[in-house]
Design an enzyme around this catalytic site. Structure first.
Site, short mmCIF file in Angstrom:
data_model
loop_
_atom_site.label_atom_id
_atom_site.label_comp_id
_atom_site.label_asym_id
_atom_site.label_seq_id
_atom_site.Cartn_x
_atom_site.Cartn_y
_atom_site.Cartn_z
N GLY A 1 0.79 -1.23 0.00
CA GLY A 1 0.00 0.00 0.00
C GLY A 1 0.82 1.27 0.00
O GLY A 1 0.28 2.37 0.06
N CYS A 2 2.14 1.14 -0.06
CA CYS A 2 3.00 2.31 -0.13
C CYS A 2 3.39 2.57 -1.57
O CYS A 2 3.65 1.64 -2.33
CB CYS A 2 4.29 2.10 0.68
SG CYS A 2 4.09 2.42 2.42
N GLN A 3 3.43 3.84 -1.93
CA GLN A 3 3.86 4.24 -3.26
C GLN A 3 5.34 3.90 -3.45
O GLN A 3 5.75 3.43 -4.49
CB GLN A 3 3.62 5.75 -3.39
CG GLN A 3 4.07 6.37 -4.68
CD GLN A 3 3.80 7.86 -4.69
OE1 GLN A 3 3.16 8.41 -3.80
NE2 GLN A 3 4.29 8.53 -5.70
N SER A 4 6.13 4.13 -2.41
CA SER A 4 7.56 3.82 -2.43
C SER A 4 7.76 2.44 -1.82
O SER A 4 6.86 1.88 -1.23
CB SER A 4 8.32 4.84 -1.59
OG SER A 4 7.93 6.14 -1.90
#
Length: 139
Positions: free
Chosen positions: A50-53
């Site tokens: 769920g993290c962009q990075s």
């Protein structure tokens, strides 16, 4: 220090800055100071979903406390996880589970992040709590 005392200290530190550019710089500095995670923990299992990075979080129990290490491939995200590690590492699992995360709102972090970064922040907190839940159940 208790989790609440650490969180209060973080809120005090952020209140010293006049604007969000200074706060972003501080978050980035915190990320640069984050102790490096062992490379062999940079696995798919330790990636926060769920993290962009890419953000890796590893937890291990040291006596009755959980010690977290983390890293990210993005400087701002690395600073965000550094704040969370500071607040929750070296604490008992039950204390982590009971702790609130109001300090995030108090420093205004969530509202100054893009929606995808804010979702990533929520995912990081959720993962830290899941580690605490697992260690708490094991004990």
């Amino acid at each position: 220090m208790t989790i609440q005392e650490i969180q209060d200290t973080i809120v005090d530190e952020f209140s010293m800055f006049d604007d969000w550019m200074q706060r972003y710089e501080y978050i980035i500095d915190l990320g640069k100071a984050l102790p490096l995670i062992d490379e062999h923990y940079k696995t798919e299992d330790n990636i926060i979903k769920g993290c962009q990075s890419k953000v890796w979080v590893h937890a291990e129990q040291n006596e009755d406390k959980i010690v977290f290490t983390a890293d990210s491939d993005a400087i701002l995200t690395k600073g965000i996880i550094a704040i969370l590690i500071r607040a929750f590492s070296n604490q008992k699992a039950a204390d982590i589970l009971e702790a609130n995360t109001d300090f995030i709102d108090e420093i205004g972090l969530k509202e100054h992040l893009s929606p995808t970064r804010a979702n990533g922040l929520v995912s990081m907190i959720k993962q830290i709590k899941m580690y605490a839940l697992a260690y708490n159940a094991k004990n």
